[in-house]
Motif scaffolding. Structure first.
Motif, PDB file in Angstrom:
ATOM      1  N   ASP A  16      23.916 123.180  13.834  1.00 23.43           N
ATOM      2  CA  ASP A  16      25.016 122.447  14.026  1.00 23.43           C
ATOM      3  C   ASP A  16      25.686 122.699  15.674  1.00 23.43           C
ATOM      4  O   ASP A  16      26.090 122.121  15.871  1.00 23.43           O
ATOM      5  CB  ASP A  16      26.301 122.603  12.984  1.00 23.43           C
ATOM      6  N   GLU A  17      25.820 124.420  15.216  1.00 23.88           N
ATOM      7  CA  GLU A  17      26.685 124.236  17.099  1.00 23.88           C
ATOM      8  C   GLU A  17      25.491 123.863  17.938  1.00 23.88           C
ATOM      9  O   GLU A  17      26.190 123.457  18.845  1.00 23.88           O
ATOM     10  CB  GLU A  17      27.026 126.222  17.144  1.00 23.88           C
ATOM     11  N   GLU A  18      24.438 124.391  18.057  1.00 25.95           N
ATOM     12  CA  GLU A  18      23.555 124.117  19.200  1.00 25.95           C
ATOM     13  C   GLU A  18      23.930 122.568  19.362  1.00 25.95           C
ATOM     14  O   GLU A  18      23.283 121.807  20.165  1.00 25.95           O
ATOM     15  CB  GLU A  18      22.181 124.797  18.805  1.00 25.95           C
ATOM     16  N   GLU A  19      23.814 122.223  18.018  1.00 18.29           N
ATOM     17  CA  GLU A  19      23.941 120.060  18.913  1.00 18.29           C
ATOM     18  C   GLU A  19      25.319 119.802  18.935  1.00 18.29           C
ATOM     19  O   GLU A  19      24.575 118.514  20.051  1.00 18.29           O
ATOM     20  CB  GLU A  19      23.539 119.061  17.393  1.00 18.29           C
ATOM     21  N   ARG A  20      26.781 120.106  18.951  1.00 19.35           N
ATOM     22  CA  ARG A  20      27.489 119.837  19.289  1.00 19.35           C
ATOM     23  C   ARG A  20      26.903 120.458  20.327  1.00 19.35           C
ATOM     24  O   ARG A  20      27.793 119.504  21.390  1.00 19.35           O
ATOM     25  CB  ARG A  20      28.155 120.294  18.461  1.00 19.35           C
ATOM     26  N   GLY A  21      27.512 121.571  21.250  1.00 18.11           N
ATOM     27  CA  GLY A  21      27.087 121.791  22.518  1.00 18.11           C
ATOM     28  C   GLY A  21      26.110 121.046  23.360  1.00 18.11           C
ATOM     29  O   GLY A  21      25.879 120.034  24.611  1.00 18.11           O
ATOM     30  N   ALA A  22      24.904 120.352  23.128  1.00 16.85           N
ATOM     31  CA  ALA A  22      23.656 119.523  23.583  1.00 16.85           C
ATOM     32  C   ALA A  22      24.563 117.499  23.624  1.00 16.85           C
ATOM     33  O   ALA A  22      24.393 117.697  24.616  1.00 16.85           O
ATOM     34  CB  ALA A  22      22.516 119.197  22.461  1.00 16.85           C
ATOM     35  N   ALA A  23      24.887 117.514  22.353  1.00 13.69           N
ATOM     36  CA  ALA A  23      26.016 116.306  22.679  1.00 13.69           C
ATOM     37  C   ALA A  23      27.014 116.538  23.643  1.00 13.69           C
ATOM     38  O   ALA A  23      27.116 115.418  24.630  1.00 13.69           O
ATOM     39  CB  ALA A  23      26.569 116.304  21.216  1.00 13.69           C
ATOM     40  N   ARG A  24      28.527 117.912  23.798  1.00 12.99           N
ATOM     41  CA  ARG A  24      28.728 117.504  24.690  1.00 12.99           C
ATOM     42  C   ARG A  24      28.436 117.750  26.312  1.00 12.99           C
ATOM     43  O   ARG A  24      28.806 117.269  27.092  1.00 12.99           O
ATOM     44  CB  ARG A  24      29.523 118.975  24.695  1.00 12.99           C
ATOM     45  N   SER A  25      27.247 118.467  26.321  1.00 15.25           N
ATOM     46  CA  SER A  25      26.549 118.156  27.797  1.00 15.25           C
ATOM     47  C   SER A  25      26.579 117.023  27.934  1.00 15.25           C
ATOM     48  O   SER A  25      26.184 116.473  29.199  1.00 15.25           O
ATOM     49  CB  SER A  25      25.388 119.023  27.373  1.00 15.25           C
ATOM     50  N   MET A  27      27.441 114.167  26.892  1.00 15.43           N
ATOM     51  CA  MET A  27      28.882 113.221  26.955  1.00 15.43           C
ATOM     52  C   MET A  27      28.967 113.044  28.872  1.00 15.43           C
ATOM     53  O   MET A  27      29.697 112.809  29.301  1.00 15.43           O
ATOM     54  CB  MET A  27      29.714 113.243  26.034  1.00 15.43           C
ATOM     55  N   ARG A  28      29.068 114.505  29.092  1.00 15.29           N
ATOM     56  CA  ARG A  28      29.052 115.291  30.841  1.00 15.29           C
ATOM     57  C   ARG A  28      28.428 114.693  30.947  1.00 15.29           C
ATOM     58  O   ARG A  28      28.656 113.895  32.908  1.00 15.29           O
ATOM     59  CB  ARG A  28      29.658 116.559  30.206  1.00 15.29           C
ATOM     60  N   GLY A  29      27.210 115.036  31.567  1.00 12.92           N
ATOM     61  CA  GLY A  29      26.542 113.208  32.264  1.00 12.92           C
ATOM     62  C   GLY A  29      26.052 112.474  32.715  1.00 12.92           C
ATOM     63  O   GLY A  29      26.979 112.186  33.493  1.00 12.92           O
ATOM     64  N   SER A  30      26.604 111.806  30.896  1.00  8.46           N
ATOM     65  CA  SER A  30      27.387 110.638  31.306  1.00  8.46           C
ATOM     66  C   SER A  30      28.731 109.845  31.600  1.00  8.46           C
ATOM     67  O   SER A  30      28.141 109.351  32.579  1.00  8.46           O
ATOM     68  CB  SER A  30      26.816 109.415  29.447  1.00  8.46           C
TER      69      SER A  30
END
Length: 252
Positions: A16-25, A27-30
């Motif tokens: 779950d923590e990895e998925e949240r980190g990937a989602a944040r990355s 969002m930042r890239g987008s």
């Protein structure tokens, strides 16, 4: 369950923590891609739109070929330089803000709050009134010098304790530096006194004390107050509201 097993994180929690980190990355890239797209659009609009009607084809041709036409001169000599200057100024302001906020560890830090504007203004006034400067180039260097001196003073004042330069101490040091200019003006006792945003970037209690001091400074002198805060000017005998250089309201 052994103690080692009790302390080990659950596999689901790690995923779950990895998925949240990937989602944040993501969002930042987008968000970065969207901002870059908006910037490119503004660059195109700046080179395209102006008092002289030009088509996108003329703008594109002017960027690569100098045919000597009026439209090409407008794009090359006016619109392209203003676009490049706007990009450089925006980048410089962004970097300066990021450096100031990172150094002071204060997400609300700005030149007005930390007394940098006050130092630059004081140096310009000194250059005009004492040194006798009049050229824009000379005054710009004086402004840089005053801003640098003010920055050093604020940092020294904020760091003059064991706790070091905390965000709160730096903000208080900047506000104190702004107040020094007002106290000096009262001691010199000039016939004409101009206050430019004297109550900006300070808390309401300090602003109220400054407004009371402004009432005292009005005696036996011409006082010109420039302010966006309504409470700063509401007790003055004559108030002029301006919008883009035009007088909207005169009241007395």
């Amino acid at each position: 369950m052994t103690p080692a097993a009790a302390l080990a994180p659950a596999p689901e929690s790690g995923r779950d923590e990895e998925e949240r980190g990937a989602a944040r990355s993501l969002m930042r890239g987008s968000g970065l891609l969207v901002l870059v797209g908006v910037l490119l659009l503004l660059v195109v609009l700046s080179a395209w739109i102006g008092t002289k009607d030009t088509s996108l084809g003329q703008v594109w041709s002017a960027l690569w070929h100098d045919d000597g036409s009026y439209a090409t001169d407008v794009v090359r000599e006016l619109r392209l330089p203003r676009t490049l200057v706007g990009l450089m100024v925006g980048a410089a302001l962004g970097v300066a803000g990021a450096v100031m906020q990172a150094t002071t560890r204060n997400p609300l830090a700005d030149p007005g709050l930390l007394g940098v504007n006050a130092g630059a203004s004081a140096a310009v006034v000194f250059g005009i009134g004492v040194v006798g400067l009049s050229s824009f180039t000379s005054l710009v260097w004086f402004a840089f010098l005053g801003a640098a001196v003010a920055t050093v003073l604020v940092y020294v004042l904020g760091a003059s304790c064991r706790a070091g330069p905390t965000p709160v101490r730096l903000a208080l040091a900047g506000a104190a530096l702004q107040l020094v200019g007002l106290v000096r003006a009262a001691l010199v006792d000039p016939a004409v006194l101009v206050l430019d945003e004297a109550t900006a970037d300070i808390d309401p209690d300090t602003a109220h004390r400054l407004e009371t001091a402004i009432d005292t400074l009005r005696a036996d002198r011409t006082l010109i107050v420039i302010a966006h805060r309504e409470s700063t000017i509401k007790r003055l005998p004559r108030v002029v509201h301006l919008d883009e250089g035009s007088v909207l309201v005169r009241s007395s």
